[in-house]
Design a protein around this motif. Sequence first.
Motif, PDB file in Angstrom:
ATOM      1  N   ILE A   1      33.481  43.207  43.627  1.00  0.00           N
ATOM      2  CA  ILE A   1      33.667  43.388  42.192  1.00  0.00           C
ATOM      3  C   ILE A   1      35.109  43.019  41.888  1.00  0.00           C
ATOM      4  CG2 ILE A   1      33.629  44.984  40.255  1.00  0.00           C
ATOM      5  CD1 ILE A   1      31.605  46.674  41.721  1.00  0.00           C
ATOM      6  N   THR A   2      35.309  41.821  41.323  1.00  0.00           N
ATOM      7  CA  THR A   2      36.634  41.358  40.944  1.00  0.00           C
ATOM      8  C   THR A   2      36.599  40.925  39.486  1.00  0.00           C
ATOM      9  OG1 THR A   2      36.297  39.011  41.462  1.00  0.00           O
ATOM     10  CG2 THR A   2      36.923  40.460  43.296  1.00  0.00           C
ATOM     11  N   SER A   3      37.736  40.497  38.976  1.00  0.00           N
ATOM     12  CA  SER A   3      37.790  40.062  37.582  1.00  0.00           C
ATOM     13  C   SER A   3      36.941  38.814  37.332  1.00  0.00           C
ATOM     14  CB  SER A   3      39.238  39.799  37.161  1.00  0.00           C
ATOM     15  OG  SER A   3      39.845  38.847  38.022  1.00  0.00           O
ATOM     16  N   ASP A   4      36.615  38.071  38.391  1.00  0.00           N
ATOM     17  CA  ASP A   4      35.741  36.915  38.224  1.00  0.00           C
ATOM     18  C   ASP A   4      34.346  37.323  37.780  1.00  0.00           C
ATOM     19  OD1 ASP A   4      37.669  35.064  38.878  1.00  0.00           O
ATOM     20  OD2 ASP A   4      37.039  34.863  40.972  1.00  0.00           O
ATOM     21  N   SER A   5      33.862  38.453  38.302  1.00  0.00           N
ATOM     22  CA  SER A   5      32.495  38.886  37.995  1.00  0.00           C
ATOM     23  C   SER A   5      32.438  40.087  37.050  1.00  0.00           C
ATOM     24  CB  SER A   5      31.768  39.242  39.296  1.00  0.00           C
ATOM     25  OG  SER A   5      32.451  40.281  39.990  1.00  0.00           O
ATOM     26  N   PHE A   6      33.559  40.795  36.898  1.00  0.00           N
ATOM     27  CA  PHE A   6      33.607  42.014  36.088  1.00  0.00           C
ATOM     28  C   PHE A   6      34.862  41.921  35.217  1.00  0.00           C
ATOM     29  CE2 PHE A   6      33.730  46.942  36.338  1.00  0.00           C
ATOM     30  CZ  PHE A   6      32.878  47.048  35.253  1.00  0.00           C
ATOM     31  N   THR A   7      34.692  41.284  34.069  1.00  0.00           N
ATOM     32  CA  THR A   7      35.809  40.838  33.238  1.00  0.00           C
ATOM     33  C   THR A   7      36.795  41.938  32.892  1.00  0.00           C
ATOM     34  OG1 THR A   7      34.309  39.213  32.284  1.00  0.00           O
ATOM     35  CG2 THR A   7      36.381  39.552  31.144  1.00  0.00           C
ATOM     36  N   VAL A   8      36.321  43.157  32.705  1.00  0.00           N
ATOM     37  CA  VAL A   8      37.207  44.238  32.273  1.00  0.00           C
ATOM     38  C   VAL A   8      38.328  44.505  33.273  1.00  0.00           C
ATOM     39  CG1 VAL A   8      35.891  46.135  33.304  1.00  0.00           C
ATOM     40  CG2 VAL A   8      37.235  46.547  31.217  1.00  0.00           C
ATOM     41  N   LEU A   9      38.167  44.093  34.530  1.00  0.00           N
ATOM     42  CA  LEU A   9      39.210  44.311  35.535  1.00  0.00           C
ATOM     43  C   LEU A   9      40.440  43.433  35.332  1.00  0.00           C
ATOM     44  CD1 LEU A   9      37.181  44.628  38.874  1.00  0.00           C
ATOM     45  CD2 LEU A   9      38.105  46.451  37.442  1.00  0.00           C
ATOM     46  N   THR A  10      40.310  42.376  34.542  1.00  0.00           N
ATOM     47  CA  THR A  10      41.411  41.443  34.337  1.00  0.00           C
ATOM     48  C   THR A  10      42.684  42.170  33.919  1.00  0.00           C
ATOM     49  OG1 THR A  10      39.851  39.719  33.673  1.00  0.00           O
ATOM     50  CG2 THR A  10      42.177  39.397  33.066  1.00  0.00           C
ATOM     51  N   GLY A  11      43.745  42.016  34.716  1.00  0.00           N
ATOM     52  CA  GLY A  11      45.026  42.629  34.399  1.00  0.00           C
ATOM     53  C   GLY A  11      45.170  44.087  34.752  1.00  0.00           C
ATOM     54  N   LEU A  12      44.134  44.710  35.296  1.00  0.00           N
ATOM     55  CA  LEU A  12      44.212  46.144  35.616  1.00  0.00           C
ATOM     56  C   LEU A  12      44.755  46.423  37.013  1.00  0.00           C
ATOM     57  CD1 LEU A  12      40.946  47.582  33.991  1.00  0.00           C
ATOM     58  CD2 LEU A  12      43.278  47.506  33.070  1.00  0.00           C
ATOM     59  N   GLY A  13      44.882  45.387  37.848  1.00  0.00           N
ATOM     60  CA  GLY A  13      45.492  45.586  39.162  1.00  0.00           C
ATOM     61  C   GLY A  13      44.614  46.307  40.150  1.00  0.00           C
ATOM     62  N   VAL A  14      43.294  46.208  40.001  1.00  0.00           N
ATOM     63  CA  VAL A  14      42.391  46.870  40.940  1.00  0.00           C
ATOM     64  C   VAL A  14      41.068  46.109  40.995  1.00  0.00           C
ATOM     65  CG1 VAL A  14      41.388  48.446  39.231  1.00  0.00           C
ATOM     66  CG2 VAL A  14      41.454  49.116  41.643  1.00  0.00           C
ATOM     67  N   SER A  15      40.447  46.090  42.175  1.00  0.00           N
ATOM     68  CA  SER A  15      39.107  45.544  42.365  1.00  0.00           C
ATOM     69  C   SER A  15      38.529  46.216  43.605  1.00  0.00           C
ATOM     70  CB  SER A  15      39.136  44.020  42.521  1.00  0.00           C
ATOM     71  OG  SER A  15      39.936  43.641  43.615  1.00  0.00           O
ATOM     72  N   SER A  16      37.292  45.897  43.944  1.00  0.00           N
ATOM     73  CA  SER A  16      36.686  46.583  45.076  1.00  0.00           C
ATOM     74  C   SER A  16      35.610  45.737  45.734  1.00  0.00           C
ATOM     75  CB  SER A  16      36.099  47.932  44.641  1.00  0.00           C
ATOM     76  OG  SER A  16      35.095  47.745  43.648  1.00  0.00           O
ATOM     77  N   ALA A  17      35.145  46.218  46.862  1.00  0.00           N
ATOM     78  CA  ALA A  17      34.077  45.544  47.603  1.00  0.00           C
ATOM     79  C   ALA A  17      33.359  46.569  48.463  1.00  0.00           C
ATOM     80  CB  ALA A  17      34.642  44.425  48.485  1.00  0.00           C
ATOM     81  N   MET A  18      32.130  46.239  48.825  1.00  0.00           N
ATOM     82  CA  MET A  18      31.380  47.028  49.797  1.00  0.00           C
ATOM     83  C   MET A  18      30.925  46.061  50.876  1.00  0.00           C
ATOM     84  SD  MET A  18      28.186  49.665  49.196  1.00  0.00           S
ATOM     85  CE  MET A  18      29.218  50.769  48.218  1.00  0.00           C
ATOM     86  N   ILE A  19      31.124  46.450  52.133  1.00  0.00           N
ATOM     87  CA  ILE A  19      30.817  45.564  53.258  1.00  0.00           C
ATOM     88  C   ILE A  19      29.949  46.313  54.261  1.00  0.00           C
ATOM     89  CG2 ILE A  19      31.764  44.029  55.015  1.00  0.00           C
ATOM     90  CD1 ILE A  19      34.452  44.182  53.570  1.00  0.00           C
ATOM     91  N   LYS A  20      28.905  45.631  54.732  1.00  0.00           N
ATOM     92  CA  LYS A  20      28.048  46.186  55.784  1.00  0.00           C
ATOM     93  C   LYS A  20      28.155  45.300  57.018  1.00  0.00           C
ATOM     94  CE  LYS A  20      23.355  47.830  56.747  1.00  0.00           C
ATOM     95  NZ  LYS A  20      22.007  48.047  56.158  1.00  0.00           N
ATOM     96  N   TYR A  21      28.341  45.917  58.173  1.00  0.00           N
ATOM     97  CA  TYR A  21      28.476  45.214  59.444  1.00  0.00           C
ATOM     98  C   TYR A  21      27.337  45.657  60.364  1.00  0.00           C
ATOM     99  CZ  TYR A  21      33.364  45.259  57.795  1.00  0.00           C
ATOM    100  OH  TYR A  21      34.525  45.176  57.049  1.00  0.00           O
ATOM    101  N   LEU A  22      26.520  44.727  60.808  1.00  0.00           N
ATOM    102  CA  LEU A  22      25.566  45.039  61.854  1.00  0.00           C
ATOM    103  C   LEU A  22      26.319  45.098  63.184  1.00  0.00           C
ATOM    104  CD1 LEU A  22      22.530  42.749  60.907  1.00  0.00           C
ATOM    105  CD2 LEU A  22      23.005  45.120  60.222  1.00  0.00           C
ATOM    106  N   PRO A  23      25.716  45.648  64.241  1.00  0.00           N
ATOM    107  CA  PRO A  23      26.396  45.625  65.544  1.00  0.00           C
ATOM    108  C   PRO A  23      26.829  44.208  65.905  1.00  0.00           C
ATOM    109  CG  PRO A  23      24.490  47.063  65.634  1.00  0.00           C
ATOM    110  CD  PRO A  23      24.443  46.384  64.291  1.00  0.00           C
TER     111      PRO A  23
END
Length: 204
Positions: free
Chosen positions: A69-91
């Motif tokens: 979830i970055t400003s590219d896909s979630f416009t409201v984040l633009t200029g707010l200095g925060v974004s996020s991600a969720m990552i899953k790793y198999l063995p």
Amino acid sequence: MKMARVMFAAVVTLALLVAAQASDPELTSDFFVAPGVDKATLTGDYFTSQVFRDGVNVVAPAKIGVKRITSDSFTVLTGLGVSSAMIKYLPGGINPHHTHPRGTEVLLVLEGELSVGLVDTTNKLFTKTLYQGDVFVFPKGLVHYQINMSSRPACVYVAFSSSNPGTVSIPVTLFGSGIPDNVHTAAFKVNNQVVDKLQAPFNK
């Protein structure tokens, strides 16, 4: 327990937002609204993302899956200095050595265990095996990696101190960008055959 993990992730994100405003240009309004959009028509939906609602799927043959979830896909984040991600790793899943040139990364293990490492500007390697509830920080611009060396899946929540931190994959950048072979042979002190072998996976 699940709610406690979600709340903890939210606290990490909020703390990062407060502490790292200098990473992105300062807004002169409460939040970003794209040109041509009537602010009066906005609702709570504008501030809501459901990207993480169904978790993260890993599509074979990959052993890692990522939702961002970055400003590219979630416009409201633009200029707010925060974004996020969720990552899953198999063995055996690995997020190879990479950097985020525009943001510090804070990683929270939601489930499983994960081995991580980062290299500072003195070329010192820092490693750690993380377990559920552990938090690890990757400072902005430093090379780092994550790998699941356990026998069960791991899932993490990540917050960044930039609305669009960027990702520079070291293997792809070095061997999939078209850097001339003679530069590689000189830099790594190897012959063309070695360079060709390293480039092969990225030139398909």
